[in-house]
Design a protein around this motif. Structure first.
Motif, short mmCIF file in Angstrom:
data_model
loop_
_atom_site.label_atom_id
_atom_site.label_comp_id
_atom_site.label_asym_id
_atom_site.label_seq_id
_atom_site.Cartn_x
_atom_site.Cartn_y
_atom_site.Cartn_z
N LYS A 109 31.90 -23.31 -13.32
CA LYS A 109 31.47 -21.84 -13.11
C LYS A 109 30.94 -21.81 -11.59
O LYS A 109 30.52 -22.66 -11.07
CB LYS A 109 30.19 -21.49 -14.08
N PRO A 110 30.81 -20.71 -11.08
CA PRO A 110 30.38 -20.38 -9.81
C PRO A 110 28.71 -20.29 -10.05
O PRO A 110 28.31 -20.46 -10.98
CB PRO A 110 30.44 -18.87 -9.39
N SER A 143 24.45 -19.17 -8.17
CA SER A 143 23.81 -17.94 -7.85
C SER A 143 24.18 -17.85 -6.24
O SER A 143 24.07 -16.92 -5.60
CB SER A 143 22.43 -17.87 -7.91
N TYR A 144 24.67 -18.89 -5.48
CA TYR A 144 24.81 -19.33 -4.08
C TYR A 144 26.09 -19.36 -3.67
O TYR A 144 26.33 -19.49 -2.36
CB TYR A 144 23.68 -20.03 -3.58
N GLN A 156 11.51 -27.08 -7.33
CA GLN A 156 12.91 -26.27 -7.36
C GLN A 156 14.00 -26.18 -6.31
O GLN A 156 13.38 -26.38 -4.99
CB GLN A 156 12.59 -24.70 -7.54
N THR A 196 25.15 -24.41 -22.14
CA THR A 196 26.66 -25.05 -21.59
C THR A 196 26.26 -24.78 -20.05
O THR A 196 25.53 -24.05 -19.58
CB THR A 196 27.55 -24.22 -22.07
N LYS A 246 24.71 -12.05 -9.34
CA LYS A 246 25.61 -12.88 -9.78
C LYS A 246 25.40 -13.92 -11.02
O LYS A 246 24.14 -14.03 -11.42
CB LYS A 246 25.92 -13.85 -8.71
N PRO A 247 26.33 -14.26 -11.95
CA PRO A 247 25.86 -15.16 -12.96
C PRO A 247 25.63 -16.48 -12.39
O PRO A 247 25.37 -16.55 -11.10
CB PRO A 247 27.28 -15.24 -13.59
N ASP A 248 24.74 -17.26 -13.03
CA ASP A 248 24.67 -18.63 -12.58
C ASP A 248 25.38 -19.75 -13.38
O ASP A 248 26.20 -19.35 -14.43
CB ASP A 248 23.15 -18.74 -12.64
N SER A 249 24.91 -20.87 -13.08
CA SER A 249 25.54 -21.99 -13.95
C SER A 249 25.53 -21.84 -15.16
O SER A 249 26.37 -22.69 -16.05
CB SER A 249 25.23 -23.48 -13.16
N TYR A 250 24.57 -21.56 -15.89
CA TYR A 250 24.20 -21.55 -17.19
C TYR A 250 24.10 -20.35 -18.06
O TYR A 250 23.69 -20.26 -19.19
CB TYR A 250 22.59 -22.24 -17.29
N ALA A 251 24.54 -19.23 -17.43
CA ALA A 251 24.40 -17.94 -18.15
C ALA A 251 25.47 -16.78 -17.69
O ALA A 251 25.59 -17.13 -16.46
CB ALA A 251 23.00 -17.45 -18.04
N TYR A 265 11.09 -24.22 -12.80
CA TYR A 265 10.09 -25.04 -12.39
C TYR A 265 8.71 -24.15 -12.63
O TYR A 265 8.58 -23.01 -12.58
CB TYR A 265 10.21 -24.98 -10.93
N SER A 286 14.95 -27.34 -11.79
CA SER A 286 14.82 -26.61 -12.88
C SER A 286 15.26 -27.42 -14.26
O SER A 286 16.21 -28.22 -13.97
CB SER A 286 15.31 -25.38 -13.08
N ARG A 296 16.99 -26.50 -16.86
CA ARG A 296 17.89 -25.45 -17.81
C ARG A 296 18.54 -25.74 -18.77
O ARG A 296 18.93 -25.29 -19.52
CB ARG A 296 18.66 -24.60 -16.73
N GLY A 303 22.50 -14.42 -2.22
CA GLY A 303 22.35 -14.68 -3.58
C GLY A 303 21.02 -14.85 -3.98
O GLY A 303 19.92 -15.36 -3.05
N LEU A 304 20.55 -15.09 -5.24
CA LEU A 304 19.25 -15.39 -5.57
C LEU A 304 19.36 -15.94 -7.06
O LEU A 304 19.95 -15.25 -7.84
CB LEU A 304 18.44 -14.30 -5.63
N ASN A 305 18.76 -17.16 -7.40
CA ASN A 305 18.87 -17.62 -8.67
C ASN A 305 17.59 -17.45 -9.46
O ASN A 305 16.52 -16.97 -8.78
CB ASN A 305 18.87 -19.54 -8.65
N VAL A 306 17.85 -17.13 -10.64
CA VAL A 306 16.47 -16.76 -11.39
C VAL A 306 15.34 -17.47 -11.26
O VAL A 306 14.18 -17.28 -11.43
CB VAL A 306 17.00 -16.47 -13.00
N CYS A 307 15.67 -18.74 -11.11
CA CYS A 307 14.40 -19.63 -10.85
C CYS A 307 13.89 -19.57 -9.38
O CYS A 307 12.76 -20.39 -9.25
CB CYS A 307 14.88 -21.09 -11.36
N ASP A 308 14.38 -19.13 -8.70
CA ASP A 308 14.02 -18.65 -7.23
C ASP A 308 13.31 -17.29 -7.37
O ASP A 308 12.49 -16.83 -5.89
CB ASP A 308 14.94 -18.80 -6.13
#
Lengths: 295, 295
Positions: A137-138, A140-141, A192, A280, B137-142, B167, B193, B195, B281-286
């Motif tokens: 998967k891609p 967030s960045y 993080q 996953t 954007k989606p992230d690696s886990y969702a 974190y 994180s 996850r 982009g921005l990850n939910v954990c950031d």
């Protein structure tokens, strides 16, 4: 050798998920655990001049693997700094909560060895590098992430490729201008991941042993996490390349090569974990640091 | 009130990126920085019974915001444990490198107060919750991530929704079986994180102050990071809900509401940062932990 995960997985033995899964869910394909075990030949020696040892005054040691091929100008500087014993007597002077630990000369006044490049070109992105394995998967960045054949986590937007600022990666601190980092001041993310630094700072390596001696240091409340009191700093007794040490004192490290079906199987297992784990996917910063001391 | 980021951004003043950008790049729309400032009414009081204070023997304090609405059975247990002063004299007994710090009773033999649920239902996922704001954007886990109106990071696969193990989030430790966590043993991720625990552990809150007093603790080399020697533990003097303290001793906290165009503008600025930052982009954990002490 560049292969996609799917191409590799197609070549290995697969087992369907257990019948516990709801029938309307397409069962992801999971390799057998045995297929994910590294073969003896997957472990490759890391050259001794790509290992930087930081001996702390506390008696603890931090080991950094240098990305010599991916950030050659900065790694060359780092080698010369180590050869000149430039870090000896310096310190870890910045520990900022959920951000970075940083070491070098806190005064920024110590003269640099004349043989280093005072303004090396920025190496924020890496040219001519493709992942040996892409994650499914891609993130967030980036539009895609993966790992090089020799184990470096990378990301791409389809045009540029760069090393990712994951926990434990080592980056070059600098002032405002992009070419003001020499490699004398280095940092590592301790919380993080610091992905917002991607493509804007040069990544030169990764802590492969002793990360806990940096991440577990007391945080500073001062601005930017720079200890206000010199007594708070963690002293560096010496820093050397492994190649500088006498042969019988050198530690030897190996990385796990990723361009083979065994590593791909390991990733497939992590991307589709066995129940009861539900999550996953796998983030590039959660890829295991597959490095060991040579047995 | 549920709104998408795009809908919100459309309502606010936007400024194009500077002319430095290469003309072939479509310029992302960046709000003015002023549009991202919270209004006074965006700061909302956190109820005193949703604040758990951990007073360490070192004199330091860790403050946890409890997700009372999202994990009600476990938060109810935690409230009763605090009321019973169950954690008083216990400790932070596990600090595992790049994983978690965990506290409670290391022996797991201390009797629990009779009024708590010994086997609360698992609350790995949260029902009836939508993000007030979704990240681009989606992230690696969702397939999608975002934040609730009251500031909790969440993720979804389109069917289930869950709180993310970022974190500093606080989760319920347990044994193998899903319903064996009471809330007496709690952990927080202290590195990258965590996850891969998503949807498999109950998340009950987040450290909103004093995280450095957990993340900066010495790591244990023992299995699972559980200190082998009791002397290594960090003692807990007492743990209380803010609502248990006399009114004039209570700290008061506020969260920043996210269901408004100002918060959406802040996120848009972070997803499309100004040069020289390149990473988008921005990850939910950031997402920033937008909590403050009430002025």
């Amino acid at each position: 050798m560049v292969k996609s995960l799917l191409a590799l997985v197609a070549t290995i033995t697969i087992a369907p998920l257990s019948a516990q899964n709801s029938p309307q869910t397409a069962a992801p394909l999971r390799p057998n655990a045995a297929a994910a075990e590294p073969a003896a030949e997957d472990w490759r020696d890391i050259p001794a001049d790509e290992i930087l040892l930081l001996q702390l005054k506390s008696g603890r040691q931090v080991v950094v693997r240098l990305a010599a091929r991916l950030a050659p100008a900065h790694v060359n500087n780092i080698r010369k700094l180590a050869m000149a014993r430039w870090w000896d007597g310096e310190s870890v002077y910045r520990v900022q909560e959920n951000w970075v630990a940083q070491w070098g000369d806190p005064t920024e006044k110590k003269p640099l060895p004349p043989e280093i490049l005072a303004r090396p070109p920025s190496e924020f992105e890496v040219a001519g590098v493709s992942p040996a394995l892409r994650l499914s998967k891609p993130d967030s960045y980036a539009s895609a992430t993966g790992i090089t054949a020799d184990g470096w986590p990378i990301a791409t937007d389809g045009k540029a490729t760069w090393l990712t600022h994951c926990y434990g990666m080592v980056g070059v601190a600098r002032d405002q201008l992009p070419d003001t980092g020499t490699g004398a001041e280095l940092f590592t993310p301790i919380g993080q991941s610091a992905r917002r630094l991607d493509r804007n700072y040069t990544v030169v390596g990764r802590v492969i042993e002793g990360m806990q001696h940096l991440s577990g240091l007391p945080r500073s409340d001062a601005p930017m996490g720079v200890y206000a009191d010199a007594a708070e700093r963690t002293g560096i007794l010496w820093a050397r390349l492994a190649s500088q040490l006498p042969p019988d004192e050198r530690p030897h490290f190996q990385y796990r090569a990723t361009d083979n079906e065994r590593y791909a199987a390991m990733i497939a297992l992590r991307e589709h974990p066995a129940p009861p784990t539900v999550a996953t996917g796998l983030n590039v910063c959660d890829l295991p640091v597959a490095v060991r001391r040579r047995p």
